[in-house]
Design a protein around this motif. Structure first.
Motif, PDB file in Angstrom:
ATOM      1  N   MET A   1       0.843  -1.193   0.000  1.00  0.00           N
ATOM      2  CA  MET A   1       0.000   0.000   0.000  1.00  0.00           C
ATOM      3  C   MET A   1       0.885   1.252   0.000  1.00  0.00           C
ATOM      4  N   ARG A   2       0.617   2.187  -0.905  1.00  0.00           N
ATOM      5  CA  ARG A   2       1.421   3.396  -1.017  1.00  0.00           C
ATOM      6  C   ARG A   2       1.119   4.330   0.158  1.00  0.00           C
ATOM      7  N   THR A   3       2.082   5.263   0.401  1.00  0.00           N
ATOM      8  CA  THR A   3       1.935   6.159   1.553  1.00  0.00           C
ATOM      9  C   THR A   3       0.671   7.006   1.468  1.00  0.00           C
ATOM     10  N   GLY A   4       0.285   7.383   0.232  1.00  0.00           N
ATOM     11  CA  GLY A   4      -0.931   8.178   0.078  1.00  0.00           C
ATOM     12  C   GLY A   4      -2.164   7.432   0.532  1.00  0.00           C
ATOM     13  N   LYS A   5      -2.243   6.139   0.194  1.00  0.00           N
ATOM     14  CA  LYS A   5      -3.381   5.326   0.606  1.00  0.00           C
ATOM     15  C   LYS A   5      -3.381   5.102   2.115  1.00  0.00           C
ATOM     16  N   ILE A   6      -2.181   4.862   2.668  1.00  0.00           N
ATOM     17  CA  ILE A   6      -2.075   4.693   4.124  1.00  0.00           C
ATOM     18  C   ILE A   6      -2.540   5.964   4.824  1.00  0.00           C
ATOM     19  N   GLN A   7      -2.107   7.105   4.308  1.00  0.00           N
ATOM     20  CA  GLN A   7      -2.492   8.387   4.889  1.00  0.00           C
ATOM     21  C   GLN A   7      -4.004   8.586   4.827  1.00  0.00           C
ATOM     22  N   ALA A   8      -4.621   8.203   3.710  1.00  0.00           N
ATOM     23  CA  ALA A   8      -6.071   8.344   3.568  1.00  0.00           C
ATOM     24  C   ALA A   8      -6.811   7.450   4.560  1.00  0.00           C
ATOM     25  N   VAL A   9      -6.327   6.216   4.739  1.00  0.00           N
ATOM     26  CA  VAL A   9      -6.951   5.292   5.700  1.00  0.00           C
ATOM     27  C   VAL A   9      -6.833   5.839   7.113  1.00  0.00           C
ATOM     28  N   LEU A  10      -5.643   6.327   7.465  1.00  0.00           N
ATOM     29  CA  LEU A  10      -5.431   6.900   8.795  1.00  0.00           C
ATOM     30  C   LEU A  10      -6.321   8.105   9.025  1.00  0.00           C
ATOM     31  N   PHE A  11      -6.465   8.925   8.006  1.00  0.00           N
ATOM     32  CA  PHE A  11      -7.320  10.111   8.123  1.00  0.00           C
ATOM     33  C   PHE A  11      -8.757   9.703   8.424  1.00  0.00           C
ATOM     34  N   GLY A  12      -9.227   8.650   7.754  1.00  0.00           N
ATOM     35  CA  GLY A  12     -10.574   8.159   8.008  1.00  0.00           C
ATOM     36  C   GLY A  12     -10.749   7.671   9.440  1.00  0.00           C
ATOM     37  N   PHE A  13      -9.759   6.930   9.933  1.00  0.00           N
ATOM     38  CA  PHE A  13      -9.809   6.461  11.321  1.00  0.00           C
ATOM     39  C   PHE A  13      -9.798   7.629  12.303  1.00  0.00           C
ATOM     40  N   LEU A  14      -8.944   8.616  12.025  1.00  0.00           N
ATOM     41  CA  LEU A  14      -8.788   9.732  12.948  1.00  0.00           C
ATOM     42  C   LEU A  14     -10.024  10.622  13.011  1.00  0.00           C
ATOM     43  N   LEU A  15     -10.776  10.689  11.922  1.00  0.00           N
ATOM     44  CA  LEU A  15     -12.031  11.446  11.947  1.00  0.00           C
ATOM     45  C   LEU A  15     -12.995  10.891  12.993  1.00  0.00           C
ATOM     46  N   PHE A  16     -12.859   9.601  13.265  1.00  0.00           N
ATOM     47  CA  PHE A  16     -13.685   8.957  14.283  1.00  0.00           C
ATOM     48  C   PHE A  16     -13.001   8.931  15.645  1.00  0.00           C
ATOM     49  N   LEU A  17     -11.697   8.628  15.653  1.00  0.00           N
ATOM     50  CA  LEU A  17     -10.987   8.406  16.912  1.00  0.00           C
ATOM     51  C   LEU A  17     -10.730   9.683  17.704  1.00  0.00           C
ATOM     52  N   LEU A  18     -10.359  10.783  17.035  1.00  0.00           N
ATOM     53  CA  LEU A  18     -10.046  12.010  17.768  1.00  0.00           C
ATOM     54  C   LEU A  18     -11.260  12.576  18.510  1.00  0.00           C
ATOM     55  N   PRO A  19     -12.434  12.716  17.862  1.00  0.00           N
ATOM     56  CA  PRO A  19     -13.598  13.173  18.627  1.00  0.00           C
ATOM     57  C   PRO A  19     -13.974  12.214  19.758  1.00  0.00           C
ATOM     58  N   LEU A  20     -13.845  10.908  19.502  1.00  0.00           N
ATOM     59  CA  LEU A  20     -14.146   9.928  20.552  1.00  0.00           C
ATOM     60  C   LEU A  20     -13.174  10.070  21.713  1.00  0.00           C
ATOM     61  N   ASP A  21     -11.915  10.312  21.403  1.00  0.00           N
ATOM     62  CA  ASP A  21     -10.910  10.483  22.454  1.00  0.00           C
ATOM     63  C   ASP A  21     -11.255  11.666  23.352  1.00  0.00           C
ATOM     64  N   PHE A  22     -11.614  12.792  22.747  1.00  0.00           N
ATOM     65  CA  PHE A  22     -11.967  13.967  23.548  1.00  0.00           C
ATOM     66  C   PHE A  22     -13.263  13.750  24.335  1.00  0.00           C
ATOM     67  N   TYR A  23     -14.177  12.970  23.772  1.00  0.00           N
ATOM     68  CA  TYR A  23     -15.389  12.640  24.526  1.00  0.00           C
ATOM     69  C   TYR A  23     -15.047  11.801  25.753  1.00  0.00           C
ATOM     70  N   LEU A  24     -14.158  10.828  25.599  1.00  0.00           N
ATOM     71  CA  LEU A  24     -13.756   9.989  26.732  1.00  0.00           C
ATOM     72  C   LEU A  24     -13.039  10.816  27.796  1.00  0.00           C
ATOM     73  N   ILE A  25     -12.181  11.747  27.335  1.00  0.00           N
ATOM     74  CA  ILE A  25     -11.408  12.569  28.281  1.00  0.00           C
ATOM     75  C   ILE A  25     -12.322  13.475  29.095  1.00  0.00           C
ATOM     76  N   PHE A  26     -13.226  14.167  28.419  1.00  0.00           N
ATOM     77  CA  PHE A  26     -14.036  15.191  29.093  1.00  0.00           C
ATOM     78  C   PHE A  26     -15.433  14.712  29.501  1.00  0.00           C
ATOM     79  N   GLY A  27     -15.866  13.549  29.000  1.00  0.00           N
ATOM     80  CA  GLY A  27     -17.207  13.091  29.324  1.00  0.00           C
ATOM     81  C   GLY A  27     -17.308  11.777  30.055  1.00  0.00           C
ATOM     82  N   VAL A  28     -16.245  10.945  29.991  1.00  0.00           N
ATOM     83  CA  VAL A  28     -16.294   9.606  30.594  1.00  0.00           C
ATOM     84  C   VAL A  28     -15.325   9.466  31.765  1.00  0.00           C
ATOM     85  N   ALA A  29     -14.103   9.933  31.599  1.00  0.00           N
ATOM     86  CA  ALA A  29     -13.100   9.788  32.667  1.00  0.00           C
ATOM     87  C   ALA A  29     -13.581  10.489  33.935  1.00  0.00           C
TER      88      ALA A  29
END
Length: 224
Positions: free
Chosen positions: A1-29
């Motif tokens: 898999m080329r770096t561009g495709k890896i970057q696109a996959v990571l970007f998709g994951f991060l669109l979900f993971l970063l907001p979830l992370d902040f929700y866990l930090i400020f709403g669950v912990a």
């Protein structure tokens, strides 16, 4: 898999993971009993620190490979990783100050971990100042590799500062401190999320650097 495709996959994951992370930090912990809500900064602060360590480890590995292989590709890897490391270490110092003000009543304290982290940041800022002062690509890469290797040697010092010296800096479980299970879960999730973010930013900067290098080569050929 080329770096561009890896970057696109990571970007998709991060669109979900970063907001979830902040929700866990400020709403669950749960709220820390002594420090209160200001303790929530440390989920981000520690994650940024671990991400900075990873980036500087990348600088170290790529610098060693450059000195061994003499391939400028590894210099591009090292400088791209160094930029990410400087970004995250800057944010580590800033988030640490935001925590210190309400807890220690000062923006800065001459604590062993803070000082060693500032030295690490200073070394890699110097890394880029040196690179900008040298026009010859091979000589710039060689000097940069040496500083990158030496600079990384400060990372274990930062990590072990609270163990080696007397420190008031909060400790994680492995350093003699303790986290409630839900806090530990949020901390581990945040660290994993930021590590993926680190890889994403590195790939993003690396692809830009490769494009810049190709344009530089083309422009030099046209001059000739």
């Amino acid at each position: 898999m080329r770096t561009g495709k890896i970057q696109a996959v990571l970007f998709g994951f991060l669109l979900f993971l970063l907001p979830l992370d902040f929700y866990l930090i400020f709403g669950v912990a749960p709220t820390e009993r002594i420090m209160g809500d200001v303790q929530r900064i440390f989920y981000i602060h520690v994650s940024l620190a671990v991400s900075a360590y990873l980036a500087f480890a990348g600088v170290f590995a790529a610098s060693v490979l450059f000195l061994w292989k003499k391939d400028l590709l590894w210099d591009t890897v090292a400088s791209s990783a160094a930029e990410v490391g400087v970004l995250f270490s800057t944010l580590v110092l800033l988030t640490g100050s935001l925590w210190a003000r309400p807890v220690w009543n000062v923006w800065w304290a001459w604590d062993p971990r803070l000082v060693s982290m500032f030295i690490l940041w200073f070394i890699f800022v110097g890394y880029f100042l040196l690179r900008r002062s040298i026009s010859d690509w091979h000589r710039r890469a060689r000097y940069g590799a040496v500083i990158g290797i030496i600079g990384f040697l400060d990372v274990p010092i930062v990590r072990l500062a609270t163990t080696w010296w007397r420190s008031v800096h909060p400790r994680l479980k492995g350093e003699g401190g303790g986290l409630e299970p839900t806090m530990l879960m949020v901390m581990l999730f945040s660290m994993a999320t930021f590590l993926l973010f680190t890889v994403f930013l590195f790939l993003f900067r690396y692809r830009i650097a490769r494009s810049e290098n190709r344009l530089l080569v083309i422009s030099k050929r046209m001059e000739v």
